[in-house]
Every structure is written in C-alpha cells, then in structure tokens.
Scaffold this active site. Sequence first.
Site, PDB file in Angstrom:
ATOM      1  N   GLU A  17      -6.521  18.090 -39.490  1.00  0.00           N
ATOM      2  CA  GLU A  17      -6.260  19.136 -38.514  1.00  0.00           C
ATOM      3  C   GLU A  17      -4.852  18.993 -37.948  1.00  0.00           C
ATOM      4  O   GLU A  17      -4.386  17.884 -37.693  1.00  0.00           O
ATOM      5  CB  GLU A  17      -7.266  19.037 -37.374  1.00  0.00           C
ATOM      6  CG  GLU A  17      -7.686  20.383 -36.889  1.00  0.00           C
ATOM      7  CD  GLU A  17      -8.684  20.307 -35.756  1.00  0.00           C
ATOM      8  OE1 GLU A  17      -9.395  21.288 -35.549  1.00  0.00           O
ATOM      9  OE2 GLU A  17      -8.753  19.293 -35.056  1.00  0.00           O
ATOM     10  N   CYS A  38       1.533  18.993 -33.419  1.00  0.00           N
ATOM     11  CA  CYS A  38       1.003  17.630 -33.467  1.00  0.00           C
ATOM     12  C   CYS A  38       0.512  17.375 -34.893  1.00  0.00           C
ATOM     13  O   CYS A  38      -0.414  18.037 -35.370  1.00  0.00           O
ATOM     14  CB  CYS A  38      -0.145  17.541 -32.452  1.00  0.00           C
ATOM     15  SG  CYS A  38      -0.804  15.896 -32.300  1.00  0.00           S
ATOM     16  N   CYS A  42      -7.689   5.699 -39.718  1.00  0.00           N
ATOM     17  CA  CYS A  42      -6.656   4.751 -39.297  1.00  0.00           C
ATOM     18  C   CYS A  42      -7.198   3.349 -39.544  1.00  0.00           C
ATOM     19  O   CYS A  42      -8.369   3.084 -39.284  1.00  0.00           O
ATOM     20  CB  CYS A  42      -6.334   4.935 -37.806  1.00  0.00           C
ATOM     21  SG  CYS A  42      -4.981   3.889 -37.229  1.00  0.00           S
ATOM     22  N   CYS A  53      -8.115   0.452 -32.444  1.00  0.00           N
ATOM     23  CA  CYS A  53      -7.986   0.488 -30.985  1.00  0.00           C
ATOM     24  C   CYS A  53      -9.350   0.868 -30.393  1.00  0.00           C
ATOM     25  O   CYS A  53      -9.977   1.829 -30.844  1.00  0.00           O
ATOM     26  CB  CYS A  53      -6.894   1.473 -30.591  1.00  0.00           C
ATOM     27  SG  CYS A  53      -5.312   1.047 -31.352  1.00  0.00           S
ATOM     28  N   CYS A  99     -10.123   4.485 -29.046  1.00  0.00           N
ATOM     29  CA  CYS A  99      -9.747   5.626 -29.902  1.00  0.00           C
ATOM     30  C   CYS A  99     -10.836   5.857 -30.935  1.00  0.00           C
ATOM     31  O   CYS A  99     -11.198   4.931 -31.662  1.00  0.00           O
ATOM     32  CB  CYS A  99      -8.418   5.335 -30.589  1.00  0.00           C
ATOM     33  SG  CYS A  99      -7.961   6.576 -31.820  1.00  0.00           S
ATOM     34  N   CYS A 138     -14.112  22.065 -27.574  1.00  0.00           N
ATOM     35  CA  CYS A 138     -14.296  21.926 -29.003  1.00  0.00           C
ATOM     36  C   CYS A 138     -15.703  21.499 -29.350  1.00  0.00           C
ATOM     37  O   CYS A 138     -16.219  21.852 -30.393  1.00  0.00           O
ATOM     38  CB  CYS A 138     -13.289  20.962 -29.574  1.00  0.00           C
ATOM     39  SG  CYS A 138     -12.038  21.859 -30.441  1.00  0.00           S
TER      40      CYS A 138
HETATM   41  N1  SAH Z   1      -1.533   5.911 -34.041  1.00  0.00           N
HETATM   42  C1  SAH Z   1      -0.479   6.305 -33.203  1.00  0.00           C
HETATM   43  C2  SAH Z   1      -0.361   7.812 -33.032  1.00  0.00           C
HETATM   44  C3  SAH Z   1      -1.624   8.600 -32.775  1.00  0.00           C
HETATM   45  S1  SAH Z   1      -2.387   8.310 -31.304  1.00  0.00           S
HETATM   46  C4  SAH Z   1      -0.568   5.604 -31.847  1.00  0.00           C
HETATM   47  O1  SAH Z   1      -1.566   4.941 -31.612  1.00  0.00           O
HETATM   48  O2  SAH Z   1       0.387   5.690 -31.082  1.00  0.00           O
HETATM   49  C5  SAH Z   1      -1.592   9.311 -30.054  1.00  0.00           C
HETATM   50  C6  SAH Z   1      -1.917   8.810 -28.645  1.00  0.00           C
HETATM   51  O3  SAH Z   1      -3.277   9.148 -28.215  1.00  0.00           O
HETATM   52  C7  SAH Z   1      -1.825   7.310 -28.579  1.00  0.00           C
HETATM   53  O4  SAH Z   1      -1.115   6.909 -27.426  1.00  0.00           O
HETATM   54  C8  SAH Z   1      -3.277   6.906 -28.472  1.00  0.00           C
HETATM   55  O5  SAH Z   1      -3.406   5.633 -27.933  1.00  0.00           O
HETATM   56  C9  SAH Z   1      -3.867   8.008 -27.615  1.00  0.00           C
HETATM   57  N2  SAH Z   1      -5.338   8.080 -27.663  1.00  0.00           N
HETATM   58  C10 SAH Z   1      -6.167   7.774 -28.672  1.00  0.00           C
HETATM   59  N3  SAH Z   1      -7.466   7.927 -28.295  1.00  0.00           N
HETATM   60  C11 SAH Z   1      -7.454   8.366 -27.006  1.00  0.00           C
HETATM   61  C12 SAH Z   1      -8.461   8.715 -26.059  1.00  0.00           C
HETATM   62  N4  SAH Z   1      -9.758   8.667 -26.386  1.00  0.00           N
HETATM   63  N5  SAH Z   1      -8.072   9.124 -24.834  1.00  0.00           N
HETATM   64  C13 SAH Z   1      -6.754   9.213 -24.529  1.00  0.00           C
HETATM   65  N6  SAH Z   1      -5.759   8.893 -25.374  1.00  0.00           N
HETATM   66  C14 SAH Z   1      -6.086   8.462 -26.604  1.00  0.00           C
HETATM   67 FE1  SF4 Z   2      -4.978   4.246 -34.945  1.00  0.00          FE
HETATM   68 FE2  SF4 Z   2      -6.121   5.393 -32.810  1.00  0.00          FE
HETATM   69 FE3  SF4 Z   2      -4.968   2.981 -32.564  1.00  0.00          FE
HETATM   70 FE4  SF4 Z   2      -3.410   5.177 -32.931  1.00  0.00          FE
HETATM   71  S1  SF4 Z   2      -4.721   4.757 -31.144  1.00  0.00           S
HETATM   72  S2  SF4 Z   2      -3.250   3.172 -33.992  1.00  0.00           S
HETATM   73  S3  SF4 Z   2      -4.757   6.394 -34.287  1.00  0.00           S
HETATM   74  S4  SF4 Z   2      -6.774   3.464 -33.829  1.00  0.00           S
END
Ligand code: SAH
Ligand code: SF4
Length: 418
Positions: A130, A143, A150, A154, A157, A387
């Site tokens: 997407e 975006c 991934c 994290c 996430c 969504c």
């Molecule tokens: N992987 C890269 C880019 C994608 S994430 C990274 O981690 O930077 C883009 C942003 O969204 C990152 O700062 C990530 O930590 C944040 N993010 C991911 N899951 C989230 C959530 N559930 N609530 C708020 N921010 C989130």
């Molecule tokens: Fe991967 Fe999500 Fe961590 Fe970004 S925030 S590096 S997308 S696991």
Amino acid sequence: MTSPATAAPLGHDDVLDAIVKAPQAIATVDAKPSLLGLSRARLADALLAIGVEERQVRMRVNQLWHWMYLRGVDSFDRMTNVSKELRAQLAEAYVVGRPELVTEQISVDGTRKWLFRFPSRGAGKPVEVETVYIPEEGRGTLCVSSQVGCSLTCSFCHTGTQVMVRNLTAEEIVSQVVVARERLGDFPASDKADGILPSEGRLVTNVVMMGMGEPLMNYEAVRDAMQIFADGDGLSLSRRRITLSTSGVVPMIPRIGAETGVMLAISLHAVRDDLRDVLVPINKKYKIAELLEACRNYPGLSNARRITFEYVMLKGVNDSAADARELVRLLRGIPAKINLIPFNAWPGSQYQCPDWDTIEAFAEIVNRAGYASPIRTPRGRDILAACGQLKSASERLKISERLALEAMIGTLPADDED
Ligand code: SAH
Ligand code: SF4
C-alpha cells in the site's frame, strides 16, 4: 496548488463516506524486463544489449529518463524524439513497467491509498503493497514502502510482528511514486510543449520512506530509487523533500547520506539502551551512542537540514518528564527536530497511548529546550480506526500491513525552511 484543506482530522463518518474504487488494472504484468527503476548505468547496459551504439547511449539514457519520469509515459510509442526504429527495438525487448493497481481509496480530505500488486520474484508469490498520499496545505506527501514485512521486530510495530516476505526492487519502489503521480494527474499534459511540470504546481512534493519495511535493510534498491527521485532528469524532487526513516541500521547511515543526500529521520523512541533494546531490538547491535554519533556526522547536516527524531509515545514506558529531559540532553549539538507520535494501538499490542496531558507535558519540555516538537496525531489514528471499518472493502490487504502504514501517516516530518 489545489490540494484540499486538511486541517480537520477525518472522523469515522467521513471515512465511511470515503469512495472506494477498484480501478481496472492499469497494466498487466509483462514478462519482458522493465526499464523503470534502472540506474543510469543499468539502463545504459540495457540499451547496449539491444545494439544501441556506445556513443549514443548517454543521450538515449537521458531521453528515456525524460519520458519515463518527467513526462510519465508508459509506452515507447509516446517517446516521440526517439527514432521509430529504436522505439520498435525497445518495445521488442522491454516494457516501461507498471504494477497492477488493485484498489484506490479516496477519503473526503483528499488522502488516497493505493494497493499495488507486484509479481513474484523467483519462487515467491505476488505481493501487495500500500502507498499513501497525504495532501496538506502547500504540499503533498507520498508515504512509500521499501519491503513487504520487516525483519526487525520493534515491539510496538505491527509490521515487526509479521514475517518478512521480501525486499522490494528499485522498480517497485519507483513505480509507487510514478503510478501515484499518474493517478493524481501530476504529470504534465502530453500536449505541453516542454513537458516540464513546474515544481510549485506539483501535487507530490515530498516523499517519505516510512511505509512498510526498514529501508536501510534493502540498501541498494532504496538508494537507486532515491537517486531517481532526486535526479533533475528523473522524478526531480528536491533532496530536502525526500526523507528516509530508519530504526538505526548504523553502518548504512553515512553511506545513504553520501550516496543520496536525502533527509534522515531516526526512529529513536527511547533514551536508555535497556529500554531501546526492547522497543527497537536492533539497538542490541547498535547502541544509542553509536546511532547518535552517526547522526552527528551525517553528511550535509546543518540548521537548515536537520535530522527528524521520531519518538512514539507509549504510556508508562517512555513518556515521563525525566525521559523528555534526557531526550533533550542526548540530542544536544545535533541539528534536530523531534516528532512525537502518539502510539497507534493494534489488536494484541501490549502498549497504550498516553493521555493527552502527558503527551503535552512531554512536548512542553522538548519545546522549552528549543526544539520544534509537533505532535502528529489524530489524523493517523482516525484513519486507522476508519480503516478498520473499511476492512471489507480492502480485505486483501492484511491488517498488519494497513496498520503499519497508517501508524506512519502521523510521522511526516515538516519541511525545513529554505
Ligand atoms: N522501518 C522504518 C520506517 C518505517 S516506520 C523505521 O522504523 O523508522 C515509520 C515510523 O512509524 C517509525 O518511526 C516507526 O517506529 C513508527 N511506528 C511503527 N508502528 C507504530 C505504531 N503502532 N504507532 C506509532 N508509530 C509507529
Ligand atoms: Fe520494521 Fe516496524 Fe521496526 Fe520500522 S518500526 S524497523 S517497520 S519493525
């Protein structure tokens, strides 16, 4: 620029009214290799391979880039300054690839989402990705995703809880931008004499690598794609309006700066290694001090080109006044902006978003220390909620994928002042 006003976040009812379209596939996937997304050097090789003379290659590469990226054409037929004979040769061997467009959703505030399907690479299945367009006053941000899934995990996430499917190719990354611009009508009309769209008239002014995936774990494809975004004969976006967000793949940070000159965003999220080890596990390999050292040395860093530090607010985990003070202390000496992101919950997540007062108190400490610290909030969350309601309309997209992208909508870094 005609982008709709975006001041008010979407409400649930608004989103229920959103138009959901399933356009016809705009191109079927062709077995011939695509020239889209090839670096200049690789495109030169592709031309040599079909017999283009060596002394003409450079000029032909420039012509092809002009047509593919500045004019947005999707067939060789339309490349009118290329000889008929060469156009036929090109069409015989290659395509100007387009992914299959599965759905397009347009919300009432102008935010758009496209679901693209890319063909399998090797043994794998086709993948769906997407891409989201967010119009704001005076700018429009796309975006873009770099991976399907991934490999980093994290803990807050949702993408991180899913299996890593595969890296996207440079073609697939570039085509997200090309097709988004095509759907938005953001390429010059084909009858326009010079075919150049002035930058102030553009709908897509900014690109953020904040979709699914960790861009620095897919280094070469992301680098090649970003070079095409920034090249004056490519998609011609200003480097200051291209942002790569990373969770901290430290060894690749100097390289991406040197090889692309794009803006950097760091997903910091914690100010102590013991906590960051849990939230952003790549921290076990590259500690906060090492990460910040790479930031200090980021090429081209200045007050006009600051690094954005993203900080997801997790209730009772990293949201205290002491955390805010430590954040300010850690970033001392780094030209920085801080982006506070209220946590977007997902089913089964172990975290909660702090209450508004806590977030504001945190922001206040950061602001008092002289940092702009926008709280990017309800919009992303409202779209996330909405969504869920649109699920049946786009159920092909796994909820994790949708959530990941929507979580990120709230993280768009502001432009630096010129
Ligand atoms: N992987 C890269 C880019 C994608 S994430 C990274 O981690 O930077 C883009 C942003 O969204 C990152 O700062 C990530 O930590 C944040 N993010 C991911 N899951 C989230 C959530 N559930 N609530 C708020 N921010 C989130
Ligand atoms: Fe991967 Fe999500 Fe961590 Fe970004 S925030 S590096 S997308 S696991």
